[in-house]
Enzyme design. Structure first.
Site, PDB file in Angstrom:
ATOM      1  N   LYS A 109       0.851  -1.191   0.000  1.00  0.00           N
ATOM      2  CA  LYS A 109       0.000   0.000   0.000  1.00  0.00           C
ATOM      3  C   LYS A 109       0.881   1.233   0.000  1.00  0.00           C
ATOM      4  CE  LYS A 109      -3.663   2.259   2.589  1.00  0.00           C
ATOM      5  NZ  LYS A 109      -4.600   2.149   3.700  1.00  0.00           N
TER       6      LYS A 109
ATOM      7  N   LYS B 241      -2.110  -1.426  -3.907  1.00  0.00           N
ATOM      8  CA  LYS B 241      -2.990  -0.273  -3.834  1.00  0.00           C
ATOM      9  C   LYS B 241      -2.175   1.007  -3.856  1.00  0.00           C
ATOM     10  CE  LYS B 241      -6.122   1.786  -0.601  1.00  0.00           C
ATOM     11  NZ  LYS B 241      -6.326   1.961   0.787  1.00  0.00           N
TER      12      LYS B 241
HETATM   13  C1  PBG Z   1      -7.712   2.949   5.512  1.00  0.00           C
HETATM   14  C2  PBG Z   1      -7.921   2.885   4.047  1.00  0.00           C
HETATM   15  C3  PBG Z   1      -7.722   3.877   3.074  1.00  0.00           C
HETATM   16  C4  PBG Z   1      -8.196   3.350   1.877  1.00  0.00           C
HETATM   17  C5  PBG Z   1      -8.634   2.051   2.136  1.00  0.00           C
HETATM   18  N1  PBG Z   1      -8.441   1.783   3.481  1.00  0.00           N
HETATM   19  C6  PBG Z   1      -7.245   5.285   3.180  1.00  0.00           C
HETATM   20  C7  PBG Z   1      -5.899   5.622   3.604  1.00  0.00           C
HETATM   21  O1  PBG Z   1      -5.025   4.781   3.811  1.00  0.00           O
HETATM   22  O2  PBG Z   1      -5.695   6.815   3.793  1.00  0.00           O
HETATM   23  C8  PBG Z   1      -8.234   4.064   0.551  1.00  0.00           C
HETATM   24  C9  PBG Z   1      -9.267   3.591  -0.414  1.00  0.00           C
HETATM   25  C10 PBG Z   1      -9.540   4.502  -1.560  1.00  0.00           C
HETATM   26  O3  PBG Z   1      -8.925   5.571  -1.738  1.00  0.00           O
HETATM   27  O4  PBG Z   1     -10.431   4.158  -2.336  1.00  0.00           O
HETATM   28  N2  PBG Z   1      -6.405   2.997   5.934  1.00  0.00           N
END
Ligand code: PBG
Length: 324
Positions: free
Chosen positions: A195, A248
């Site tokens: 991520k 992601k």
């Molecule tokens: C929680 C989380 C996030 C997303 C999914 N789970 C946001 C972040 O890490 O700030 C992002 C999903 C999206 O942008 O569609 N940590």
């Protein structure tokens, strides 16, 4: 063989030829729909930055889960907006909190849709970070127990799969161990293993009301410049017990999806995140692009790169377009 003996256009000449030689196919089976659950009744509050998406109370979550099922989708992933935030993310792991209630209602009323839950603390912390904060630092090890408790509470409420998205080191192992000890060894973990720290999450933070109140997430989410690190992160999570590895965001990281597909033998999921969705919808509202075509093209590109599963805000619309 070279031109004029070889002619690439021969097999592009009509829809049937193209259909017969198409290398990548998108299926409803590949798609997972994210939904945002909020307290209340009959609440369906539009998320301005994500046209077509809403913060929904459980009754509307159930209705949308039904639509997803009817469109042929196998799964949804739930995010919660709690009634209260604090420094220990108490509402993340309370049995009567929003995600736990949403899971129960969906499993009761739409039993055969798979319910995955996002396991994170950011939406439940008053400071908006994904872990416990101690003197301005995000304390990795102190966060693990809270994350494991959150995952366990989701599974106790009926979740079929948990998806930790916090990027603390060691959380997959901690969650696996907790679930196993509590007789949930059959519940899979889809790890947000790779991520990146990304501006593409902007609209989501508005949707989930989870923006950090100080600093940023760069001390735990990955640097977009790094590729080898993705392999290290995925490998660690596999050793800790992950069943599915997620990358992601998706579109700026197709090379990472491709690399992981060559290196690891677990299913790979890619998150077509909020910013990727919002940019296309905004372009459509300006009349500059055809969002429907763009979405199909990008989802195919994510699959072609190597993703087996795609989390996408377009899941219902796309599933309705596809015939299988
Ligand atoms: C929680 C989380 C996030 C997303 C999914 N789970 C946001 C972040 O890490 O700030 C992002 C999903 C999206 O942008 O569609 N940590």
């Amino acid at each position: 063989m070279l031109f004029p003996d070889a002619r690439g256009r021969r097999l592009r000449a009509n829809p049937n030829f193209r259909r017969m030689v198409r290398e990548t196919k998108l299926s409803r089976d590949d798609l997972i729909l994210p939904l945002f659950a909020i307290e209340g009744k009959s609440v369906k509050k539009p998320i301005d930055s994500m046209p077509g998406h809403f913060q929904m109370s459980c009754d509307h979550i159930v209705e949308t889960a039904k639509k997803a099922k009817e469109a042929g989708l196998p799964a949804i992933i739930l995010f919660g907006i709690p009634d209260k935030k604090d420094g220990l993310a108490t509402r993340a792991y309370a049995s009567d909190s929003i995600v736990q209630k949403a899971i129960q209602e969906v499993k009761e009323k739409v039993p055969d849709i798979t319910v995955i839950t996002d396991v994170c603390l950011c939406g439940y912390m008053d400071h908006g970070h994904c872990g416990v904060v101690d003197k301005g630092i995000i304390d990795n090890d102190a966060s693990l127990d809270l994350l494991a408790r959150t995952a366990l509470s989701h599974v106790k409420a009926g979740a079929d799969m948990v998806a930790p998205s916090d990027m603390m080191d060691g959380r997959v192992g901690e969650i696996r161990q907790t679930l196993d000890e509590e007789n949930f060894s059959h519940i899979p973990i889809m790890s947000y293993a790779v991520k990146y720290s990304s501006a593409f999450y902007g609209p989501f933070r508005q949707a989930a009301e989870s923006a950090p109140q100080f600093g940023d997430r760069k001390t735990y989410q990955m640097d977009p410049a790094n590729g080898l690190e993705a392999i290290r992160e995925a490998t660690m999570d596999i050793e800790e017990g992950a069943d599915i590895i997620m990358v992601k965001p998706a579109l700026s990281y197709l090379d990472i999806i491709y690399r992981l597909k060559q290196e690891i033998d677990l299913p790979i999921a890619a998150y077509n995140v909020s910013g990727e969705y919002s940019i296309m919808k905004a372009g459509e509202m300006m009349g500059w692009v055809d969002a429907k075509e763009l979405i199909m093209e990008t989802l195919i590109s994510i699959k072609r790169a190597g993703a087996d599963l795609i989390l996408t805000y377009s899941a219902i619309d796309v599933a309705r377009e596809l015939n299988s």
